[in-house]
Design a protein around this motif. Structure first.
Motif: not given
Length: 411
Positions: A213-236
């Protein structure tokens, strides 16, 4: 034997989109990400329908091969359900979804994939992309017409060549079976992550000794920090040496909510116009113009591939039917040649091999032996019997009948 240790599923609408068209699922054995397309009215519906249908395959199987077949069948069933939904709700015409899914059984993993969502494997500090994007630019990269760097900024990088939806009745789905070991960390993600966060950044995040969960949250945050022009979904998914505790099934994104589309009750179903699977989110311009000729060539080639697959299927089906007919004819002919009968051949008695019927133009009998016994030498009763034919189970029995006729004739 390696088994599941930990897993997590996280989805975010991003910073630009008004609704989440992604769906994610983390079950007991099955994990998947679906990225919908078709505009505001269809992408979320497509990914939700596909995710819910495919999630039904999250149950025990006797072997990983059975799981692979079940996943492929589930994706095909989801494709049919999407096409039927478009048939009944024409306003959803053109909707579709990618799907990347994996099923874990002991130390083996079955994978099913279509579209440009991705599956990565982190093992011993090395990150590998397991799936291949089914996109226009990936075709250009594979043919050597552009580089990986050019593909990352190509104006048509979001055009999919394969997708679940109302585009094709039998889409080509990539499936495979791989091994997994304790310490492996699997990542399934939509292109909302892979299109924003670099390969090296993904590897660095996955390498951290923290929970899934920590990894998934970090990856989503990095996408948001990069502008996240699209939806982002992560399964770890983390693989360990000991069984995991019960975590329950988790659904995220659009599949976690009721389907958001309506159709007037008195509106009859309409056959929808089938359109190519374009993603409808904005794509920023790159430093070079798109090669329209390449784009059209690839679309034509993809259509030709579909035609070749259908033709190959028809040819194989026809060949099987023909082989079945030939086999039936040969078996029938072989059986007929084990039979004998006594009958008239001209004005003499003959022993025939076969049966008295014909199979179309194929005669199932022929003269095995002309006995030389004249029909005129037989009694009226025997002559009538011969002319009507006398069946025999074997050549020996037919010969005995001929001998009896010769003994009772006036010859």
């Amino acid at each position: 034997m390696p088994t599941l240790l930990d897993s997590a599923a996280v989805s975010h609408v991003g910073r630009v989109r008004s609704n989440n068209q992604d769906s994610g699922f983390a079950g007991e054995h099955l994990y998947l990400v679906a990225d919908g397309m078709g505009g505001h009215a269809g992408g979320d519906v497509a990914s939700a329908i596909a995710t819910r249908r495919i999630a039904e395959a999250d149950r025990p199987y006797d072997s990983v091969s059975d799981a692979e077949m079940a996943m492929q069948s589930a994706l095909m069933a989801a494709n049919g359900q999407l096409a039927e939904t478009v048939f009944e709700h024409a306003e959803l015409t053109g909707m579709g979804t990618t799907v990347s899914a994996l099923y874990i059984l002991g130390d083996r993993v079955a994978i099913a994939h279509i579209g440009d969502s991705r599956i990565y494997l982190m093992r011993d500090g090395e990150l590998s992309q397991i799936t291949v994007d089914h996109t226009f630019v990936q075709r250009l990269v594979e043919s050597g017409r552009i580089t990986e760097e050019e593909a990352a900024v190509h104006p048509r990088r979001s055009v999919l060549m394969r997708v679940l939806g109302d585009v094709e009745a039998s889409p080509e789905i990539d499936t495979s079976i791989l091994g997994t070991v304790a310490g492996d960390r699997w990542l399934i993600c939509s292109d909302g992550l892979s299109g924003v966060v670099s390969f090296d950044e993904i590897r660095e995040a996955l390498a951290q000794p923290v929970t899934a969960l920590d990894v998934a949250d970090r990856l989503v945050k990095e996408s948001l920090d990069g502008g996240a022009p699209d939806n982002v979904t992560v399964v770890v998914v983390d693989i360990g040496a000991e069984p995991h505790g019960e975590q329950g099934k988790r659904t995220v994104g659009s599949a976690a909510h009721p389907l958001a589309f309506d159709l007037a009750a008195d509106e009859p179903p309409r056959r929808a116009l089938r359109l190519p699977p374009f993603r409808l989110h904005a794509v920023p311009e790159a430093h070079f113009e798109p090669d329209v000729e390449d784009y059209l060539d690839e679309l034509i080639e993809e259509d030709a591939r579909r035609v070749r697959r259908r033709r190959a299927t028809w040819i194989a089906s026809i060949a099987l039917i023909v082989l079945g007919i030939v086999a039936a004819v040969l078996i029938t002919y072989g059986w007929s040649q084990s039979r004998f009968y006594v009958g008239a051949h001209g004005d003499r008695v003959a022993i025939f091999q076969g049966v008295q019927q014909d199979l179309g133009p194929i005669s199932l009998h022929h003269v095995h032996e002309d006995t030389g016994i004249a029909l005129s030498s037989l009694t009226d009763y025997d002559r009538q019997a011969v002319e009507a034919t006398i069946s025999a189970d074997s050549l020996k029995a037919a010969t005995a009948i001929a001998d009896r006729l010769e003994g009772s004739s006036g010859k």
